[in-house]
Design a protein around this motif. Structure first.
Motif, short mmCIF file in Angstrom:
data_model
loop_
_atom_site.label_atom_id
_atom_site.label_comp_id
_atom_site.label_asym_id
_atom_site.label_seq_id
_atom_site.Cartn_x
_atom_site.Cartn_y
_atom_site.Cartn_z
N HIS A 94 0.81 -1.22 0.00
CA HIS A 94 0.00 0.00 0.00
C HIS A 94 0.85 1.27 0.00
O HIS A 94 0.35 2.35 -0.31
CB HIS A 94 -1.00 0.00 1.17
N VAL A 95 2.14 1.15 0.32
CA VAL A 95 3.02 2.32 0.26
C VAL A 95 3.26 2.73 -1.19
O VAL A 95 3.32 3.92 -1.50
CB VAL A 95 4.36 2.02 0.97
N ILE A 96 3.37 1.76 -2.09
CA ILE A 96 3.73 2.07 -3.49
C ILE A 96 2.55 1.89 -4.44
O ILE A 96 2.70 2.04 -5.66
CB ILE A 96 4.93 1.21 -3.93
N ASP A 97 1.37 1.57 -3.93
CA ASP A 97 0.19 1.35 -4.76
C ASP A 97 -0.14 2.61 -5.56
O ASP A 97 -0.35 3.68 -4.99
CB ASP A 97 -1.00 0.98 -3.86
N GLY A 98 -0.17 2.47 -6.89
CA GLY A 98 -0.50 3.60 -7.76
C GLY A 98 0.62 4.57 -8.00
O GLY A 98 0.41 5.61 -8.65
#
Length: 358
Positions: A94-98
């Motif tokens: 979720h840190v690098i999502d998107g």
């Protein structure tokens, strides 16, 4: 009735020089029993050295990086754990999502790096990164077995609130094997996670992806979620609850990514882009949004279209479509069948584009 006897025969190697027997075979008298002498047990390993909080932080801080992921709309701050001297880093998905761009700063020496995404598993909230041009970085010490026990003292270290410097949060393990629904502090998306370590340390936004370590500074988990408020002016909850992915779970994803083994949950390499968001429909995956100029837009998919077949296999839910997209890469060609707003079946062959990690 004649008595029976069991005879033990021991083969002995000997050396002969010039026909002379240097080590003559021993002669055993009949009926003399042999005696087995137990060897002394190996000494027990020394107990692990328990460190002071200051010693723990001194060992942990040099092996983490602060991360900033730019999605074009917002920046997401997080933390990473250095696994190899050449810059393989472990963090949360979720840190690098998107993210369109990701940058890292090592806390060992303040060096800055551009980051590549090697792969990820969103279902376990784990991502594997590569720091471009990294060399000779200090690396974390990882636990090799899931031996975490309730009551063990722990310390979470990370880029709390995204301020760019390490902040420790101390506590104890309060439970193991926990399941939660985690909500992203950036976009509000939710993810169901299981098998987590629960601690009473006040993990904050920005700590995500950082190490949870035991009293010997060994990493036992990857900090993933917490109930501490992101507003520093708000006092922490009376009983903070935070959660970490066990390091053995995380390293299973790392090993699979580094081995190049894609699966329905583990994606390796660049992310393929179709250009839609979908939800469940009783007939398939219903399109909620189509990106302008994306492969889906060019193929004629519209809001309300219902995808019923992807790459030659039926689609019964958005999960099935997501799992099949997970195995694809930019440049792959897929066939898509959908129902339009009149209920008529449409089909197209689509070349997937490159997009941010999802």
């Amino acid at each position: 009735m004649p008595s029976s006897r069991t005879t033990s025969v021991v083969a002995v190697a000997v050396t002969v020089v010039g026909g002379v027997l240097l080590n003559p075979l021993p002669v055993r008298e009949a009926g003399v029993p042999t005696v087995s002498v137990a060897q002394p047990a190996a000494p027990a390993p020394p107990p692990p050295v328990v460190l002071t909080p200051e010693e723990i932080e001194a060992r942990v801080v040099p092996v983490i990086v602060t991360l900033v992921a730019d999605s074009g709309l917002v920046d997401t701050a997080g933390t990473g754990i250095v696994l190899t001297p050449d810059g393989v880093v472990l963090t949360n998905h979720h840190v690098i999502d998107g993210a369109l761009d990701i940058n890292a700063v090592t806390l060992a020496d303040g060096a800055e790096y551009v980051v590549d995404v090697l792969g990820y598993d969103s279902s376990r909230d784990i991502a594997v990164l590569q720091l471009q041009g990294a060399d000779s970085l200090p690396t974390a010490t990882l636990a090799t077995s899931p031996a975490t026990r309730i009551g063990d003292p722990v310390t979470a270290v990370g880029n709390a609130e995204g301020n760019g410097y390490p902040v420790p949060a101390r506590g104890f393990v309060t439970d193991v094997g926990q399941s939660i629904t985690a909500r992203s502090s950036t976009d509000g998306s939710r993810n169901r996670l299981s098998g987590l370590i629960e601690v009473d340390a006040a993990v904050r936004p920005g700590d995500s992806g950082g190490p949870l370590v035991d009293a010997t500074a060994t990493v036992i988990g990857v900090n993933t979620a917490g109930n501490a408020d992101s507003d520093p002016s708000t006092p922490p909850p009376a009983q903070p609850r935070s959660y970490a992915v066990p390091i053995t779970t995380a390293m299973a994803v790392v090993d699979q990514v580094r081995a190049g083994r894609t699966s329905s949950t583990v994606h390796v390499g660049d992310t393929a882009l179709l250009g839609i968001n979908v939800t469940n429909n009783e007939r398939g995956a219903e399109v909620l949004w189509v990106g302008i100029g994306t492969p889906a837009d060019d193929a004629g998919l519209e809001i309300g279209s219902i995808i019923t077949d992807f790459d030659g296999a039926p689609v019964r839910s958005w999960t099935e479509l997501s799992e099949r997209m997970n195995t694809k890469h930019p440049g792959d060609t897929v066939s898509v069948v959908w129902l339009d707003d009149r209920g008529q079946s449409q089909a197209a062959t689509i070349v997937l584009d490159e997009g941010p990690p999802r």
